[in-house]
Design a protein around this motif. Structure first.
Motif, PDB file in Angstrom:
ATOM      1  N   ARG A   1       2.509   4.443 -73.484  1.00  0.00           N
ATOM      2  CA  ARG A   1       1.917   3.202 -72.962  1.00  0.00           C
ATOM      3  C   ARG A   1       2.929   2.052 -73.043  1.00  0.00           C
ATOM      4  O   ARG A   1       3.017   1.222 -72.137  1.00  0.00           O
ATOM      5  CB  ARG A   1       0.656   2.845 -73.742  1.00  0.00           C
ATOM      6  N   LEU A   2       3.693   2.016 -74.126  1.00  0.00           N
ATOM      7  CA  LEU A   2       4.669   0.952 -74.323  1.00  0.00           C
ATOM      8  C   LEU A   2       5.759   0.982 -73.250  1.00  0.00           C
ATOM      9  O   LEU A   2       6.296  -0.057 -72.857  1.00  0.00           O
ATOM     10  CB  LEU A   2       5.306   1.096 -75.714  1.00  0.00           C
TER      11      LEU A   2
ATOM     12  N   ALA B   1       7.251  -3.455 -73.101  1.00  0.00           N
ATOM     13  CA  ALA B   1       8.149  -3.554 -74.255  1.00  0.00           C
ATOM     14  C   ALA B   1       8.762  -4.945 -74.339  1.00  0.00           C
ATOM     15  O   ALA B   1       8.854  -5.535 -75.428  1.00  0.00           O
ATOM     16  CB  ALA B   1       9.243  -2.491 -74.166  1.00  0.00           C
ATOM     17  N   ASP B   2       9.167  -5.506 -73.205  1.00  0.00           N
ATOM     18  CA  ASP B   2       9.748  -6.845 -73.203  1.00  0.00           C
ATOM     19  C   ASP B   2       8.715  -7.884 -73.626  1.00  0.00           C
ATOM     20  O   ASP B   2       9.021  -8.808 -74.399  1.00  0.00           O
ATOM     21  CB  ASP B   2      10.284  -7.192 -71.810  1.00  0.00           C
ATOM     22  N   ARG B   3       7.494  -7.750 -73.129  1.00  0.00           N
ATOM     23  CA  ARG B   3       6.460  -8.724 -73.484  1.00  0.00           C
ATOM     24  C   ARG B   3       6.088  -8.624 -74.953  1.00  0.00           C
ATOM     25  O   ARG B   3       5.835  -9.626 -75.620  1.00  0.00           O
ATOM     26  CB  ARG B   3       5.219  -8.515 -72.606  1.00  0.00           C
ATOM     27  N   LEU B   4       6.071  -7.390 -75.490  1.00  0.00           N
ATOM     28  CA  LEU B   4       5.738  -7.225 -76.898  1.00  0.00           C
ATOM     29  C   LEU B   4       6.844  -7.793 -77.790  1.00  0.00           C
ATOM     30  O   LEU B   4       6.564  -8.405 -78.826  1.00  0.00           O
ATOM     31  CB  LEU B   4       5.520  -5.746 -77.213  1.00  0.00           C
ATOM     32  N   LEU B   5       8.106  -7.611 -77.392  1.00  0.00           N
ATOM     33  CA  LEU B   5       9.204  -8.201 -78.149  1.00  0.00           C
ATOM     34  C   LEU B   5       9.104  -9.722 -78.128  1.00  0.00           C
ATOM     35  O   LEU B   5       9.339 -10.383 -79.152  1.00  0.00           O
ATOM     36  CB  LEU B   5      10.551  -7.759 -77.567  1.00  0.00           C
ATOM     37  N   ALA B   6       8.745 -10.297 -76.978  1.00  0.00           N
ATOM     38  CA  ALA B   6       8.608 -11.751 -76.894  1.00  0.00           C
ATOM     39  C   ALA B   6       7.517 -12.250 -77.829  1.00  0.00           C
ATOM     40  O   ALA B   6       7.679 -13.282 -78.502  1.00  0.00           O
ATOM     41  CB  ALA B   6       8.314 -12.164 -75.447  1.00  0.00           C
ATOM     42  N   VAL B   7       6.386 -11.533 -77.894  1.00  0.00           N
ATOM     43  CA  VAL B   7       5.309 -11.903 -78.816  1.00  0.00           C
ATOM     44  C   VAL B   7       5.796 -11.834 -80.254  1.00  0.00           C
ATOM     45  O   VAL B   7       5.548 -12.729 -81.075  1.00  0.00           O
ATOM     46  CB  VAL B   7       4.092 -10.968 -78.619  1.00  0.00           C
TER      47      VAL B   7
ATOM     48  N   LEU C   1       7.838 -14.536 -85.290  1.00  0.00           N
ATOM     49  CA  LEU C   1       8.928 -14.691 -86.255  1.00  0.00           C
ATOM     50  C   LEU C   1       9.403 -16.146 -86.283  1.00  0.00           C
ATOM     51  O   LEU C   1       9.760 -16.668 -87.346  1.00  0.00           O
ATOM     52  CB  LEU C   1      10.089 -13.759 -85.888  1.00  0.00           C
ATOM     53  N   ALA C   2       9.407 -16.793 -85.108  1.00  0.00           N
ATOM     54  CA  ALA C   2       9.785 -18.206 -85.065  1.00  0.00           C
ATOM     55  C   ALA C   2       8.765 -19.068 -85.790  1.00  0.00           C
ATOM     56  O   ALA C   2       9.119 -20.010 -86.516  1.00  0.00           O
ATOM     57  CB  ALA C   2       9.936 -18.654 -83.605  1.00  0.00           C
TER      58      ALA C   2
ATOM     59  N   PHE D   1       1.288  -8.512 -85.253  1.00  0.00           N
ATOM     60  CA  PHE D   1       0.606  -8.018 -84.052  1.00  0.00           C
ATOM     61  C   PHE D   1      -0.893  -8.119 -84.261  1.00  0.00           C
ATOM     62  O   PHE D   1      -1.389  -7.919 -85.374  1.00  0.00           O
ATOM     63  CB  PHE D   1       0.959  -6.543 -83.776  1.00  0.00           C
ATOM     64  N   VAL D   2      -1.620  -8.436 -83.182  1.00  0.00           N
ATOM     65  CA  VAL D   2      -3.077  -8.422 -83.201  1.00  0.00           C
ATOM     66  C   VAL D   2      -3.546  -7.636 -81.987  1.00  0.00           C
ATOM     67  O   VAL D   2      -2.818  -7.494 -80.991  1.00  0.00           O
ATOM     68  CB  VAL D   2      -3.669  -9.849 -83.188  1.00  0.00           C
ATOM     69  N   ASP D   3      -4.753  -7.117 -82.058  1.00  0.00           N
ATOM     70  CA  ASP D   3      -5.243  -6.251 -80.976  1.00  0.00           C
ATOM     71  C   ASP D   3      -5.303  -6.958 -79.629  1.00  0.00           C
ATOM     72  O   ASP D   3      -5.185  -6.316 -78.572  1.00  0.00           O
ATOM     73  CB  ASP D   3      -6.624  -5.695 -81.334  1.00  0.00           C
TER      74      ASP D   3
END
Length: 494
Positions: free
Chosen positions: A101-102, A108-114, A119-120, A28-30
């Motif tokens: 906020r999450l 939450a869906d967008r953060l999981l996609a990131v 991971l890929a 994760f990055v800011d």
């Protein structure tokens, strides 16, 4: 820095948190959270750091206080978070605020996609591999209410919301006895007992609710009254729990009829138009679980159950994870649906999302709740995904031994079917079943009456012809092939 030296000195073999930092330095990055926080004001704790702390907290099953203490005291956590040994950490309440906020929108869906994308990039997830999906129940954070408690609590919640909107107006339209009747939560009140007392109570609550709704939608009501969420919930609950009879009297709806009972009684027409034996219209009943509001505080939550397993109020969560050999199992997609929604309804959405992330599997393992000939066909033709899972067996073959549909030979060119005894049916006729196109095959009564295995095939002794309902050609071939294959030891091992 000093944290690196001390962490490896204290943990020569490393810890999961340290290994995660080395393999996934920028998980994760800011910049991933740029729209989560205001641009002005005092700078807060790094959101990327809070996200990583949340992951570590969940992995180790820690409370907020324990997680905040780990940030301040544990060397391996400081290593994973890129912190100096002397950094003090933060207050535990920051984690709760971060989760609030999450939970907004689709964050939450967008953060999981990131997270999955990174991971890929690290080689831990690959496209065209194997994935599996299953569902689990998710409990809504609400108290389970009876129907009697529901109507009283829905009215009380609407009164509380309207008091915040305009308490002066509410005091002018609310009878004095309502304060005693709805002043406290229903869990603190003694509920009436006995059929007559319960009926009188719910009819009184129903009349009070109608009076409030008429006042809210009247000319003298405050402008924002109809838009109050609790008022809309009250309106929905009243529509579902009450009805007006032919004389204009407000009545309490009967409990829903189980599907088994409805089938036994032969009730196939709409309840509103069916007639009872005495000539009166059948009592109006509450809607099925897919529509019925069960809590005024979470109106999207629904009641559901898995027969013989669990029943709950809330939602259903479908998680898709990779399951390639020699690779870690990683969740790559999550979707939440209302609890009563069938599993099969999410397959297309899951595949479309995985294709959009460029992570579509070559093979998707699913249980029978997700698998139909339609889903198998769409996955193969639209996305090149092979679904592996059991197609439901022919209910006739399950209920009693005899010839199943797979025992008949279908001639798609001649549009006929040959039975196991060699008799050829007349040409089939197109029909519709459950709103979907089907092919109706009816063998001649005379052919079946003369058959020596008639009862084994048709299950009757009066000579009626065997009837088959075929799917369109590509779907029927999938169903027949799948039902045959899933009985073999090779398929079961796979």
């Amino acid at each position: 820095m000093e944290t690196v030296r001390v962490a490896w000195a204290a943990n020569p073999k490393g810890t999961p948190a340290m290994l995660m930092r080395d393999r996934l330095r920028d998980l994760f990055v800011d910049d991933d959270f740029v729209d989560w926080f205001p641009v002005d004001g005092r700078r807060g704790v790094s959101p990327a750091r809070l996200a990583l702390v949340s992951v570590l907290q969940y992995a180790e099953n820690l409370s907020d206080r324990q997680a905040a203490r780990a940030v301040a005291c544990r060397i391996d956590w400081k290593y994973a978070l890129g912190m100096e040994l002397t950094e003090p950490g933060f207050d535990h309440s920051v984690l709760s605020e971060f989760r609030d906020r999450l939970a907004e929108g689709d964050r939450a869906d967008r953060l999981l996609a990131v997270m999955v994308d990174r991971l890929a990039e690290a080689g831990l997830v690959r496209a065209r591999g194997r994935q599996r999906t299953d569902s689990t129940h998710v409990l809504a954070a609400v108290r389970r209410l009876s129907r009697v408690e529901l109507v009283a609590e829905a009215l009380r919640a609407a009164l509380e919301a309207l008091a915040k909107l305009d308490e002066v107006w509410l005091a002018g339209v609310m009878p004095s006895e309502w304060a005693q009747r709805y002043g406290r939560s229903v869990r603190h009140e003694r509920q009436p007992t006995g059929t007559v007392a319960v009926r009188q109570y719910v009819e009184q609550v129903g009349a009070d609710g109608i009076a409030l709704l008429r006042a809210v939608y009247g000319r003298m009501a405050p402008a924002g009254g109809p838009g109050v969420a609790a008022v809309e919930v009250l309106r929905q609950v009243w529509v579902q729990q009450y009805w007006y009879d032919e004389s204009g009297q407000l009545r309490w709806r009967e409990a829903k009829m189980s599907r088994a009972r409805k089938s036994r009684e032969g009730t196939t027409r709409r309840r509103s138009s069916t007639m009872a034996a005495d000539g009166e219209a059948e009592p109006a009943r509450v809607p099925w679980s897919s529509a019925e509001v069960v809590s005024p505080y979470d109106p999207q939550a629904r009641f559901s159950h898995k027969p013989g397993k669990v029943e709950w109020v809330g939602y259903k969560d479908h998680q898709t994870e990779t399951c390639d050999q020699e690779r870690p199992n990683l969740i790559v997609h999550v979707v939440t649906t209302p609890a009563p929604e069938q599993d099969v309804g999410v397959v297309d959405a899951i595949h479309s999302a995985l294709v959009g992330q460029r992570l579509a599997p070559a093979e998707h393992l699913l249980d029978s709740g997700y698998v139909t000939p339609e889903t198998v066909h769409r996955a193969s033709t639209a996305h090149g995904i092979t679904i592996v899972g059991p197609v439901r067996q022919d209910h006739r073959a399950v209920e009693r031994p005899g010839f199943a549909k797979e025992d008949f030979h279908v001639d798609w060119r001649a549009e006929t079917v040959t039975c196991p005894q060699g008799t050829i049916s007349p040409q089939w006729k197109p029909t519709v079943a459950d709103g979907k196109p089907r092919l109706s095959v009816l063998f001649r009564r005379g052919d079946c009456r003369a058959c020596t295995v008639r009862q084994q095939c048709t299950g009757n002794v009066d000579g009626k012809g065997r009837h088959l309902l075929l799917l369109p050609e590509p779907l029927q071939k999938i169903q027949t092939r799948s039902r045959t294959q899933q009985q073999t030891p090779e398929w079961k091992r796979r």
